[in-house]
Design a protein around this motif. Structure first.
Motif, short mmCIF file in Angstrom:
data_model
loop_
_atom_site.label_atom_id
_atom_site.label_comp_id
_atom_site.label_asym_id
_atom_site.label_seq_id
_atom_site.Cartn_x
_atom_site.Cartn_y
_atom_site.Cartn_z
N ILE A 154 1.24 -1.62 0.08
CA ILE A 154 -0.11 0.32 -0.20
C ILE A 154 0.64 0.84 0.32
N VAL A 155 0.82 2.16 -0.83
CA VAL A 155 1.21 3.48 -0.89
C VAL A 155 0.25 4.41 -0.51
N GLN A 156 0.48 5.36 0.62
CA GLN A 156 -0.61 6.17 0.76
C GLN A 156 0.15 7.45 0.47
N ILE A 157 0.32 8.33 -0.24
CA ILE A 157 0.33 10.07 -0.49
C ILE A 157 -0.96 10.83 0.42
N ASN A 158 0.18 11.29 1.37
CA ASN A 158 -1.00 12.86 1.95
C ASN A 158 -0.29 14.03 1.69
N CYS A 159 -1.10 15.38 1.76
CA CYS A 159 -0.79 16.45 1.19
C CYS A 159 -1.16 17.80 1.90
N VAL A 160 -0.67 18.66 1.92
CA VAL A 160 -1.66 19.81 2.68
C VAL A 160 -2.39 20.55 1.71
N ASP A 161 -2.14 20.56 0.54
CA ASP A 161 -2.63 21.22 -0.97
C ASP A 161 -2.77 20.20 -1.93
N GLU A 162 -1.74 19.84 -2.29
CA GLU A 162 -1.70 19.68 -3.90
C GLU A 162 -0.80 18.67 -4.18
N ILE A 163 -0.59 17.14 -5.20
CA ILE A 163 0.71 16.93 -5.53
C ILE A 163 -0.14 16.91 -7.60
N SER A 164 1.02 16.73 -8.28
CA SER A 164 1.65 17.39 -9.24
C SER A 164 0.85 15.75 -9.69
N LEU A 165 0.20 15.16 -10.82
CA LEU A 165 0.64 14.28 -11.72
C LEU A 165 1.76 13.52 -11.54
N GLY A 166 2.82 14.43 -12.53
CA GLY A 166 4.26 13.39 -12.70
C GLY A 166 4.56 12.92 -11.01
N SER A 167 4.67 14.01 -10.11
CA SER A 167 4.94 13.26 -9.24
C SER A 167 4.61 12.31 -8.54
N TYR A 168 3.40 11.84 -8.99
CA TYR A 168 2.40 10.80 -8.33
C TYR A 168 3.19 9.48 -8.92
N ASN A 169 3.39 9.90 -10.68
CA ASN A 169 3.56 8.30 -11.46
C ASN A 169 4.65 7.92 -11.10
N THR A 170 5.28 9.34 -10.85
CA THR A 170 6.89 9.09 -10.53
C THR A 170 6.97 7.41 -9.07
N ILE A 171 6.41 8.65 -7.93
CA ILE A 171 6.08 7.20 -6.44
C ILE A 171 5.68 6.36 -6.50
N MET A 172 4.51 6.07 -8.09
CA MET A 172 4.70 4.77 -8.04
C MET A 172 5.21 4.22 -8.84
N ASP A 173 5.63 4.33 -9.88
CA ASP A 173 6.22 3.67 -10.65
C ASP A 173 8.00 2.86 -9.72
N THR A 174 8.47 4.07 -9.07
CA THR A 174 9.45 3.80 -8.11
C THR A 174 9.26 2.81 -7.38
N VAL A 175 7.94 2.04 -6.05
CA VAL A 175 7.48 1.99 -5.95
C VAL A 175 7.69 0.13 -6.36
N ARG A 176 7.13 0.46 -7.73
CA ARG A 176 6.52 -1.12 -8.25
C ARG A 176 7.72 -1.32 -8.73
N HIS A 177 8.90 -0.50 -9.20
CA HIS A 177 10.10 -1.30 -9.76
C HIS A 177 10.67 -2.29 -8.30
N GLN A 178 10.07 -2.18 -7.03
CA GLN A 178 11.26 -2.38 -6.08
C GLN A 178 9.98 -3.48 -5.39
N VAL A 179 9.07 -4.17 -5.46
CA VAL A 179 9.03 -4.49 -5.60
C VAL A 179 8.05 -6.36 -7.03
N SER A 180 7.58 -7.74 -6.91
CA SER A 180 8.07 -8.61 -8.09
C SER A 180 6.90 -7.79 -8.88
N PRO A 181 6.90 -8.30 -9.97
CA PRO A 181 5.59 -7.80 -11.03
C PRO A 181 3.78 -8.26 -10.56
N ASN A 182 4.28 -9.47 -10.44
CA ASN A 182 3.22 -10.49 -9.16
C ASN A 182 2.13 -9.13 -7.85
N ALA A 183 3.06 -8.27 -7.37
CA ALA A 183 2.37 -8.34 -6.10
C ALA A 183 1.47 -6.85 -6.69
#
Length: 367
Positions: A263-292
């Motif tokens: 589970i990846v939870q992003i909390n923010c006071v205002d807003e997060i850009s779509l680019g930053s969101y996608n970068t975070i998710m891509d980084t996490v996905r590369h850390q775990v098994s493709p089947n996770a």
């Protein structure tokens, strides 16, 4: 992806159980700082003096007839019997919760003996149970280590996820010169950050919500768990915050690549850009098994102390805990780190340790 504003179930109830001396201290530390109507704090102990000074919504003196309120005497068997004696009182609290977050210390009597039994009661009622457990310093002796290991095995058998915080790793990060009370204060800060971030994830409305069913799906994974939090003020530092969440050296080492659920939870006071969101998710996905199974959440929480906060929960992983081979191969020894000792202000959050200090300690992946 289309973002839709969805509110979590208003009726969701989270029970935070502080079990034994360490767990009760944790609840005392965070009780007045977490003001959320969906969260209730409970102290559970065999020591009536500790409970008389506890700060919580309710408490249970377990084993009152067995111990007369004088504690478990560092005997896990007494802690277990005490919990069994007070099963009805514990069930009353557990039944009122949708999710159980348990804070405990292993190596003594009450936490080691009662925590697995409380986790079992939750499991029998199909409640997701997350336990965050501290492990004793090596200097506390072989007896306490063995007691803690046995308790940890029992806890893993019943809880959906167990996150361990070995006290020895405080020395790795903070250095031998850190004061004893400051060291435990930092350990409490870890517990505080993990528990409050979990509560925020489950209780606040979000553009993308991690609902109870998502949470249960990831928590159902067998194996070890890692739970990390990263924080930052500027969006440009989100990658550093993600590194903090993935590499927190005070969380027991697990191999993220073997995780079956994240589970990846992003909390923010205002807003997060779509680019930053996608970068975070891509980084996490590369850390775990493709089947996770990777589940994401994003919430806007104006009360955050920092502008951005990232919570990572990975379950079903294989442990990378290091146990040294001593002469009798029974006593664990902390792996030596390189060069400088970390110096951290006693007023700072442990997750704000600079990257150059974090890099001197082994990451949870063991790499």
């Amino acid at each position: 992806m289309m973002f839709e504003l969805v509110e979590n179930l208003d009726g969701l109830s989270i029970g935070v159980f502080g079990i034994g001396g360490c767990g009760c201290n944790t609840v005392n530390t965070i009780f007045n700082e977490v003001q959320n109507p969906q969260t209730k704090f409970y102290c559970v102990n065999t020591d009536k003096v500790v409970l008389e000074h506890s700060q919580s919504d309710d408490f249970v003196l377990i084993g009152a007839e067995l111990t007369n309120g004088y504690g478990a005497g560092a005997d896990p068997a007494i802690g277990l019997l005490a919990a069994q004696e007070s099963e009805d009182q514990l069930l009353t609290l557990i039944k009122s919760c949708d999710i159980l977050l348990c804070a405990t210390g292993l190596g003594g009597g009450t936490g080691t003996g009662a925590s697995p039994y409380i986790a079992k009661l939750g499991k029998d009622l199909n409640k997701p149970v997350i336990c965050i457990a501290t492990l004793p310093f090596t200097s506390e002796g072989d007896f306490r280590r063995k007691v803690a290991e046995q308790g940890l095995d029992e806890l893993k058998h019943f809880a959906n996820a167990v996150v361990t915080l070995p006290n020895d790793q405080l020395i790795e990060v903070l250095g031998n010169d850190i004061g004893l009370f400051d060291a435990f204060k930092h350990s409490n800060q870890i517990l505080h950050s993990l528990i409050t971030s979990l509560i925020d994830m489950l209780c606040y409305q979000g553009l993308i919500n991690v609902d109870l069913r998502d949470f249960q799906r990831v928590m159902d994974a067998q194996g070890d768990a890692v739970l990390g939090v990263g924080k930052c003020v500027d969006e440009g530092d989100l990658q550093m915050a993600l590194t903090q969440a993935l590499s927190n050296p005070l969380v027991s080492s697990v191999d993220m690549s073997t995780s079956t659920g994240v589970i990846v939870q992003i909390n923010c006071v205002d807003e997060i850009s779509l680019g930053s969101y996608n970068t975070i998710m891509d980084t996490v996905r590369h850390q775990v098994s493709p089947n996770a199974v990777v589940i994401c959440g994003a919430s806007k929480i104006t009360s955050l102390a920092n502008n951005f906060e990232i919570l990572i929960i990975a379950t079903g992983a294989k442990s990378q805990l290091i146990h040294a081979k001593n002469i009798d191969e029974t006593i664990p020894k902390v792996e030596q780190t390189t060069k400088a000792k970390a110096v951290v202000s006693s007023q700072s959050d442990i997750f704000d340790i600079p990257a150059f200090i974090r890099s001197q300690s082994p990451a949870p992946s063991g790499k």
